[in-house]
Design a protein around this motif. Structure first.
Motif, PDB file in Angstrom:
ATOM      1  N   MET A 128     -29.037  -8.315 -14.751  1.00  8.99           N
ATOM      2  CA  MET A 128     -28.439  -9.548 -15.139  1.00  8.99           C
ATOM      3  C   MET A 128     -29.024 -10.674 -15.160  1.00  8.99           C
ATOM      4  SD  MET A 128     -24.505  -9.110 -13.657  1.00  8.99           S
ATOM      5  CE  MET A 128     -24.659  -8.182 -12.163  1.00  8.99           C
ATOM      6  N   ARG A 129     -29.847 -11.003 -14.045  1.00  6.08           N
ATOM      7  CA  ARG A 129     -30.591 -12.318 -13.900  1.00  6.08           C
ATOM      8  C   ARG A 129     -31.736 -12.378 -14.927  1.00  6.08           C
ATOM      9  NH1 ARG A 129     -33.197 -12.774  -8.329  1.00  6.08           N
ATOM     10  NH2 ARG A 129     -33.942 -14.464  -9.115  1.00  6.08           N
ATOM     11  N   ASP A 130     -32.291 -11.130 -15.376  1.00  8.90           N
ATOM     12  CA  ASP A 130     -33.286 -11.187 -16.233  1.00  8.90           C
ATOM     13  C   ASP A 130     -32.671 -11.351 -17.712  1.00  8.90           C
ATOM     14  OD1 ASP A 130     -35.134 -10.568 -14.171  1.00  8.90           O
ATOM     15  OD2 ASP A 130     -35.292  -8.473 -14.604  1.00  8.90           O
ATOM     16  N   LYS A 131     -31.601 -11.060 -18.005  1.00 12.82           N
ATOM     17  CA  LYS A 131     -30.947 -11.195 -19.455  1.00 12.82           C
ATOM     18  C   LYS A 131     -30.675 -12.654 -19.389  1.00 12.82           C
ATOM     19  CE  LYS A 131     -29.516  -7.047 -21.363  1.00 12.82           C
ATOM     20  NZ  LYS A 131     -29.018  -6.961 -22.740  1.00 12.82           N
ATOM     21  N   LEU A 132     -29.959 -12.996 -18.524  1.00  7.79           N
ATOM     22  CA  LEU A 132     -29.505 -14.399 -18.515  1.00  7.79           C
ATOM     23  C   LEU A 132     -30.586 -15.294 -18.640  1.00  7.79           C
ATOM     24  CD1 LEU A 132     -26.735 -14.315 -16.044  1.00  7.79           C
ATOM     25  CD2 LEU A 132     -26.299 -14.658 -18.625  1.00  7.79           C
ATOM     26  N   ALA A 133     -31.811 -15.219 -17.761  1.00  8.33           N
ATOM     27  CA  ALA A 133     -32.868 -15.885 -17.892  1.00  8.33           C
ATOM     28  C   ALA A 133     -33.685 -16.049 -19.197  1.00  8.33           C
ATOM     29  CB  ALA A 133     -33.743 -15.573 -16.649  1.00  8.33           C
ATOM     30  N   THR A 134     -33.660 -14.920 -19.829  1.00  8.04           N
ATOM     31  CA  THR A 134     -34.262 -14.770 -21.110  1.00  8.04           C
ATOM     32  C   THR A 134     -33.572 -15.590 -22.127  1.00  8.04           C
ATOM     33  OG1 THR A 134     -35.287 -12.465 -20.673  1.00  8.04           O
ATOM     34  CG2 THR A 134     -35.080 -12.969 -23.010  1.00  8.04           C
ATOM     35  N   VAL A 135     -32.387 -15.502 -22.107  1.00  8.58           N
ATOM     36  CA  VAL A 135     -31.367 -16.263 -23.254  1.00  8.58           C
ATOM     37  C   VAL A 135     -31.590 -17.616 -22.898  1.00  8.58           C
ATOM     38  CG1 VAL A 135     -29.027 -16.678 -23.987  1.00  8.58           C
ATOM     39  CG2 VAL A 135     -29.824 -14.565 -23.610  1.00  8.58           C
ATOM     40  N   LEU A 136     -31.567 -18.098 -21.526  1.00  5.52           N
ATOM     41  CA  LEU A 136     -31.900 -19.696 -21.313  1.00  5.52           C
ATOM     42  C   LEU A 136     -33.321 -20.082 -21.137  1.00  5.52           C
ATOM     43  CD1 LEU A 136     -28.822 -19.454 -18.688  1.00  5.52           C
ATOM     44  CD2 LEU A 136     -28.684 -20.400 -21.150  1.00  5.52           C
ATOM     45  N   GLY A 137     -34.211 -19.419 -21.507  1.00  5.20           N
ATOM     46  CA  GLY A 137     -35.535 -19.787 -21.248  1.00  5.20           C
ATOM     47  C   GLY A 137     -35.965 -20.112 -19.946  1.00  5.20           C
ATOM     48  N   LEU A 138     -35.428 -19.558 -18.767  1.00  8.02           N
ATOM     49  CA  LEU A 138     -35.525 -19.957 -17.484  1.00  8.02           C
ATOM     50  C   LEU A 138     -36.371 -18.728 -16.870  1.00  8.02           C
ATOM     51  CD1 LEU A 138     -31.869 -20.960 -16.505  1.00  8.02           C
ATOM     52  CD2 LEU A 138     -33.831 -22.375 -17.145  1.00  8.02           C
ATOM     53  N   GLN A 139     -36.812 -18.956 -15.493  1.00  6.36           N
ATOM     54  CA  GLN A 139     -37.396 -18.050 -14.759  1.00  6.36           C
ATOM     55  C   GLN A 139     -36.032 -17.472 -13.992  1.00  6.36           C
ATOM     56  OE1 GLN A 139     -40.735 -17.129 -14.621  1.00  6.36           O
ATOM     57  NE2 GLN A 139     -40.603 -18.618 -16.257  1.00  6.36           N
ATOM     58  N   PRO A 140     -36.168 -16.083 -13.618  1.00  6.99           N
ATOM     59  CA  PRO A 140     -35.275 -15.427 -12.842  1.00  6.99           C
ATOM     60  C   PRO A 140     -34.777 -16.278 -11.593  1.00  6.99           C
ATOM     61  CG  PRO A 140     -36.755 -13.907 -14.023  1.00  6.99           C
ATOM     62  CD  PRO A 140     -37.431 -14.945 -14.017  1.00  6.99           C
ATOM     63  N   ASN A 141     -35.783 -16.727 -10.979  1.00  5.80           N
ATOM     64  CA  ASN A 141     -35.321 -17.367  -9.737  1.00  5.80           C
ATOM     65  C   ASN A 141     -34.804 -18.594  -9.789  1.00  5.80           C
ATOM     66  OD1 ASN A 141     -37.571 -19.057 -10.487  1.00  5.80           O
ATOM     67  ND2 ASN A 141     -38.992 -18.773  -8.844  1.00  5.80           N
ATOM     68  N   GLN A 142     -34.369 -19.056 -11.049  1.00 11.02           N
ATOM     69  CA  GLN A 142     -33.575 -20.173 -11.346  1.00 11.02           C
ATOM     70  C   GLN A 142     -32.184 -19.698 -11.630  1.00 11.02           C
ATOM     71  OE1 GLN A 142     -36.269 -21.716 -14.513  1.00 11.02           O
ATOM     72  NE2 GLN A 142     -35.201 -23.553 -13.946  1.00 11.02           N
ATOM     73  N   ILE A 143     -31.726 -18.371 -11.406  1.00 10.01           N
ATOM     74  CA  ILE A 143     -30.523 -18.077 -11.437  1.00 10.01           C
ATOM     75  C   ILE A 143     -30.160 -17.280 -10.169  1.00 10.01           C
ATOM     76  CG2 ILE A 143     -29.037 -16.557 -12.626  1.00 10.01           C
ATOM     77  CD1 ILE A 143     -31.000 -17.112 -15.278  1.00 10.01           C
ATOM     78  N   GLY A 144     -29.294 -17.711  -9.519  1.00 13.06           N
ATOM     79  CA  GLY A 144     -28.531 -16.774  -8.396  1.00 13.06           C
ATOM     80  C   GLY A 144     -27.500 -16.101  -8.809  1.00 13.06           C
ATOM     81  N   ILE A 145     -27.243 -14.915  -8.635  1.00 19.26           N
ATOM     82  CA  ILE A 145     -26.127 -14.045  -8.737  1.00 19.26           C
ATOM     83  C   ILE A 145     -25.621 -13.418  -7.518  1.00 19.26           C
ATOM     84  CG2 ILE A 145     -25.084 -12.265 -10.056  1.00 19.26           C
ATOM     85  CD1 ILE A 145     -26.864 -12.836 -12.321  1.00 19.26           C
ATOM     86  N   LYS A 146     -24.579 -13.573  -6.926  1.00 19.02           N
ATOM     87  CA  LYS A 146     -24.024 -13.021  -5.650  1.00 19.02           C
ATOM     88  C   LYS A 146     -22.773 -12.065  -6.474  1.00 19.02           C
ATOM     89  CE  LYS A 146     -23.907 -16.862  -3.763  1.00 19.02           C
ATOM     90  NZ  LYS A 146     -24.233 -17.680  -4.912  1.00 19.02           N
ATOM     91  N   ALA A 147     -22.861 -11.013  -5.516  1.00 16.42           N
ATOM     92  CA  ALA A 147     -21.464 -10.047  -5.784  1.00 16.42           C
ATOM     93  C   ALA A 147     -20.919  -9.916  -4.364  1.00 16.42           C
ATOM     94  CB  ALA A 147     -21.795  -8.767  -6.105  1.00 16.42           C
ATOM     95  N   THR A 148     -19.484 -10.046  -4.568  1.00 18.60           N
ATOM     96  CA  THR A 148     -18.602  -9.857  -3.171  1.00 18.60           C
ATOM     97  C   THR A 148     -17.216  -9.118  -3.770  1.00 18.60           C
ATOM     98  OG1 THR A 148     -17.610 -11.061  -1.227  1.00 18.60           O
ATOM     99  CG2 THR A 148     -17.336 -12.184  -3.258  1.00 18.60           C
ATOM    100  N   THR A 149     -16.477  -8.887  -2.759  1.00 22.66           N
ATOM    101  CA  THR A 149     -15.042  -8.054  -3.003  1.00 22.66           C
ATOM    102  C   THR A 149     -14.226  -9.372  -2.462  1.00 22.66           C
ATOM    103  OG1 THR A 149     -14.992  -7.273  -0.767  1.00 22.66           O
ATOM    104  CG2 THR A 149     -16.080  -5.975  -2.418  1.00 22.66           C
ATOM    105  N   ASN A 150     -12.915  -8.984  -2.892  1.00 22.79           N
ATOM    106  CA  ASN A 150     -11.687  -9.967  -2.466  1.00 22.79           C
ATOM    107  C   ASN A 150     -11.034  -9.063  -1.069  1.00 22.79           C
ATOM    108  OD1 ASN A 150     -11.214 -12.357  -3.550  1.00 22.79           O
ATOM    109  ND2 ASN A 150      -9.426 -12.001  -4.365  1.00 22.79           N
TER     110      ASN A 150
END
Length: 170
Positions: free
Chosen positions: A114-136
């Motif tokens: 997910m980070r890699d795909k978003l980074a590619t679209v936005l022209g960013l480095q993957p380390n500029q995108i934080g994605i965390k997952a949690t439950t409710n």
């Protein structure tokens, strides 16, 4: 001011006969998210955060669910259009931080993609995108597996070369 911050939120209902797409990645699961587009809550939350940072409204203003041209749209295409608007306004993304809330499926194995795909679209480095997952923790509609939601925060910084231009969805 040379920096702006925006936050975004999105939630969609889980249904059968739909693909589960998060951050532009199709994730194997028996349910998918219901929406006019591909219902990618992570990408939608990021777009709303980007727009909110510049007081430009929300994605429903640019891609209304009543407009048939956005039916089934790939949210990464929409993200690119919002990004072009941000750039045209003279801003660039400093970083993104986000949380996806879902009881199932486990998202950890998909976060790098997910980070890699978003980074590619936005022209960013993957380390500029934080994605965390949690439950409710089984609480509320997300906890009962009725839906999945996402929160995002985006930091925008003024570009060295400021531009201007109007946004027109393709």
């Amino acid at each position: 001011m040379n920096i702006r911050i925006g936050n975004g939120y999105d939630i969609h209902r889980l249904v059968s006969d739909r693909a589960l797409i998060l951050g532009g990645v199709q994730i194997p699961h028996e349910l998918g998210l219901l929406g006019h587009s591909d219902a990618d809550v992570l990408t939608h939350a990021i777009m709303d955060a980007m727009l909110g940072a510049l007081s430009l409204g929300d994605i429903g203003h640019y891609f209304p669910p009543t407009d048939p041209q956005w039916a089934g749209a790939d949210s990464l295409v929409l993200l690119n259009q919002v990004h072009q608007l941000i750039l045209a306004q003279g801003w660039q993304i400093g970083n993104i931080d986000s949380v996806v809330v879902a009881e199932r499926p486990k998202l950890k194995p998909h976060i790098k993609t997910m980070r890699d795909k978003l980074a590619t679209v936005l022209g960013l480095q993957p380390n500029q995108i934080g994605i965390k997952a949690t439950t409710n923790e089984k609480l509320g509609p997300v906890g009962r597996e009725e839906g999945i939601c996402a929160y995002a925060v985006v930091l925008l910084v003024m570009s060295a070369v400021s531009g201007s231009g109007a946004f027109s969805p393709c």
